[in-house]
Design a protein around this motif. Structure first.
Motif, mmCIF file in Angstrom:
data_model
loop_
_atom_site.group_PDB
_atom_site.id
_atom_site.type_symbol
_atom_site.label_atom_id
_atom_site.label_comp_id
_atom_site.label_asym_id
_atom_site.label_seq_id
_atom_site.Cartn_x
_atom_site.Cartn_y
_atom_site.Cartn_z
ATOM 1 N N GLN A 1 4.410 0.901 -13.567
ATOM 2 C CA GLN A 1 3.037 0.712 -13.082
ATOM 3 C C GLN A 1 2.912 -0.585 -12.297
ATOM 4 O O GLN A 1 2.258 -0.624 -11.254
ATOM 5 C CB GLN A 1 2.054 0.706 -14.258
ATOM 6 N N THR A 2 3.550 -1.643 -12.784
ATOM 7 C CA THR A 2 3.504 -2.921 -12.082
ATOM 8 C C THR A 2 4.173 -2.808 -10.718
ATOM 9 O O THR A 2 3.637 -3.297 -9.717
ATOM 10 C CB THR A 2 4.197 -4.014 -12.923
ATOM 11 N N ALA A 3 5.311 -2.137 -10.680
ATOM 12 C CA ALA A 3 6.019 -1.970 -9.408
ATOM 13 C C ALA A 3 5.197 -1.128 -8.429
ATOM 14 O O ALA A 3 5.128 -1.441 -7.239
ATOM 15 C CB ALA A 3 7.380 -1.321 -9.650
ATOM 16 N N GLU A 4 4.555 -0.068 -8.932
ATOM 17 C CA GLU A 4 3.719 0.764 -8.061
ATOM 18 C C GLU A 4 2.541 -0.032 -7.509
ATOM 19 O O GLU A 4 2.207 0.084 -6.328
ATOM 20 C CB GLU A 4 3.210 1.986 -8.828
ATOM 21 N N LYS A 5 1.925 -0.837 -8.361
ATOM 22 C CA LYS A 5 0.790 -1.649 -7.921
ATOM 23 C C LYS A 5 1.224 -2.662 -6.865
ATOM 24 O O LYS A 5 0.543 -2.849 -5.854
ATOM 25 C CB LYS A 5 0.172 -2.368 -9.116
ATOM 26 N N GLN A 6 2.363 -3.303 -7.087
ATOM 27 C CA GLN A 6 2.858 -4.272 -6.114
ATOM 28 C C GLN A 6 3.202 -3.594 -4.793
ATOM 29 O O GLN A 6 2.924 -4.141 -3.721
ATOM 30 C CB GLN A 6 4.087 -4.999 -6.668
ATOM 31 N N ALA A 7 3.776 -2.398 -4.858
ATOM 32 C CA ALA A 7 4.114 -1.671 -3.628
ATOM 33 C C ALA A 7 2.853 -1.289 -2.868
ATOM 34 O O ALA A 7 2.792 -1.397 -1.635
ATOM 35 C CB ALA A 7 4.927 -0.423 -3.968
ATOM 36 N N GLU A 8 1.822 -0.858 -3.598
ATOM 37 C CA GLU A 8 0.560 -0.493 -2.956
ATOM 38 C C GLU A 8 -0.101 -1.710 -2.309
ATOM 39 O O GLU A 8 -0.591 -1.638 -1.177
ATOM 40 C CB GLU A 8 -0.397 0.123 -3.980
ATOM 41 N N ALA B 1 1.432 -4.396 -1.238
ATOM 42 C CA ALA B 1 2.234 -4.784 -0.076
ATOM 43 C C ALA B 1 1.930 -3.870 1.108
ATOM 44 O O ALA B 1 1.800 -4.339 2.242
ATOM 45 C CB ALA B 1 3.719 -4.730 -0.423
ATOM 46 N N MET B 2 1.775 -2.580 0.840
ATOM 47 C CA MET B 2 1.452 -1.640 1.908
ATOM 48 C C MET B 2 0.068 -1.939 2.477
ATOM 49 O O MET B 2 -0.138 -1.910 3.690
ATOM 50 C CB MET B 2 1.494 -0.202 1.394
ATOM 51 N N ASN B 3 -0.879 -2.257 1.610
ATOM 52 C CA ASN B 3 -2.227 -2.600 2.080
ATOM 53 C C ASN B 3 -2.209 -3.873 2.926
ATOM 54 O O ASN B 3 -2.946 -3.978 3.900
ATOM 55 C CB ASN B 3 -3.182 -2.754 0.904
ATOM 56 N N ASN C 1 -0.885 -2.931 6.338
ATOM 57 C CA ASN C 1 -1.743 -2.033 7.104
ATOM 58 C C ASN C 1 -3.194 -2.496 7.196
ATOM 59 O O ASN C 1 -4.070 -1.696 7.516
ATOM 60 C CB ASN C 1 -1.714 -0.629 6.493
ATOM 61 N N GLN C 2 -3.446 -3.734 6.890
ATOM 62 C CA GLN C 2 -4.838 -4.184 6.895
ATOM 63 C C GLN C 2 -5.392 -4.208 8.314
ATOM 64 O O GLN C 2 -4.684 -4.424 9.274
ATOM 65 C CB GLN C 2 -4.977 -5.545 6.234
ATOM 66 N N ARG C 3 -6.652 -3.930 8.405
ATOM 67 C CA ARG C 3 -7.331 -3.925 9.699
ATOM 68 C C ARG C 3 -8.241 -5.137 9.765
ATOM 69 O O ARG C 3 -8.778 -5.591 8.772
ATOM 70 C CB ARG C 3 -8.177 -2.665 9.849
ATOM 71 N N SER C 4 -8.428 -5.619 10.979
ATOM 72 C CA SER C 4 -9.327 -6.752 11.147
ATOM 73 C C SER C 4 -10.390 -6.371 12.175
ATOM 74 O O SER C 4 -10.165 -5.532 13.042
ATOM 75 C CB SER C 4 -8.556 -7.995 11.600
ATOM 76 N N ALA C 5 -11.529 -6.979 12.062
ATOM 77 C CA ALA C 5 -12.625 -6.701 12.976
ATOM 78 C C ALA C 5 -12.291 -7.250 14.356
ATOM 79 O O ALA C 5 -11.708 -8.313 14.500
ATOM 80 C CB ALA C 5 -13.906 -7.339 12.461
ATOM 81 N N SER C 6 -12.685 -6.506 15.358
ATOM 82 C CA SER C 6 -12.454 -6.932 16.735
ATOM 83 C C SER C 6 -13.749 -7.510 17.285
ATOM 84 O O SER C 6 -14.691 -6.776 17.592
ATOM 85 C CB SER C 6 -12.004 -5.739 17.582
#
Length: 105
Positions: free
Chosen positions: A44-51, A53-55, A58-63
């Motif tokens: 569970q810890t590894a899955e949370k860390q992977a999620e 890291a992916m977020n 893939n984060q978006r920023s306002a233009s």
């Protein structure tokens, strides 16, 4: 009489052996359960860390430039429109609330 003592001794040894085997089996089962719980927790810890890291990747920023361009285009089109008012905006006589001025006086 020595045969009776031997029989009692062998029964006692058998009972102790069975008891000892049962204790060892319970200890092994407890250890296996703890290992499974630890493995689940680590997964569970590894899955949370992977999620996370992916977020982060893939984060978006306002233009700010895009927002400003949209505002300029809306300003050039005249009165603004929304999904509620439509492209023509709100008619001025609807803003008066039945009076001659916008303040209702």
């Amino acid at each position: 009489m020595s045969g009776a003592v031997t029989a009692v001794a062998s029964v006692a040894i058998s009972a102790y052996s069975a008891y000892s085997s049962k204790q060892q089996a319970e200890k092994q089962e407890d250890a296996a359960q703890r290992a499974n719980q630890l493995a689940r927790k680590r997964t569970q810890t590894a899955e949370k860390q992977a999620e996370e890291a992916m977020n982060r990747r893939n984060q978006r920023s306002a233009s700010a430039g895009g927002a400003a361009a949209g505002s300029r285009q809306a300003g050039q089109a005249g009165s603004g429109s929304t999904m509620l008012t439509g492209p023509k905006g709100v008619e001025q006589d609807k803003l008066a609330l039945g009076k001659k001025s916008l303040l209702g006086g």
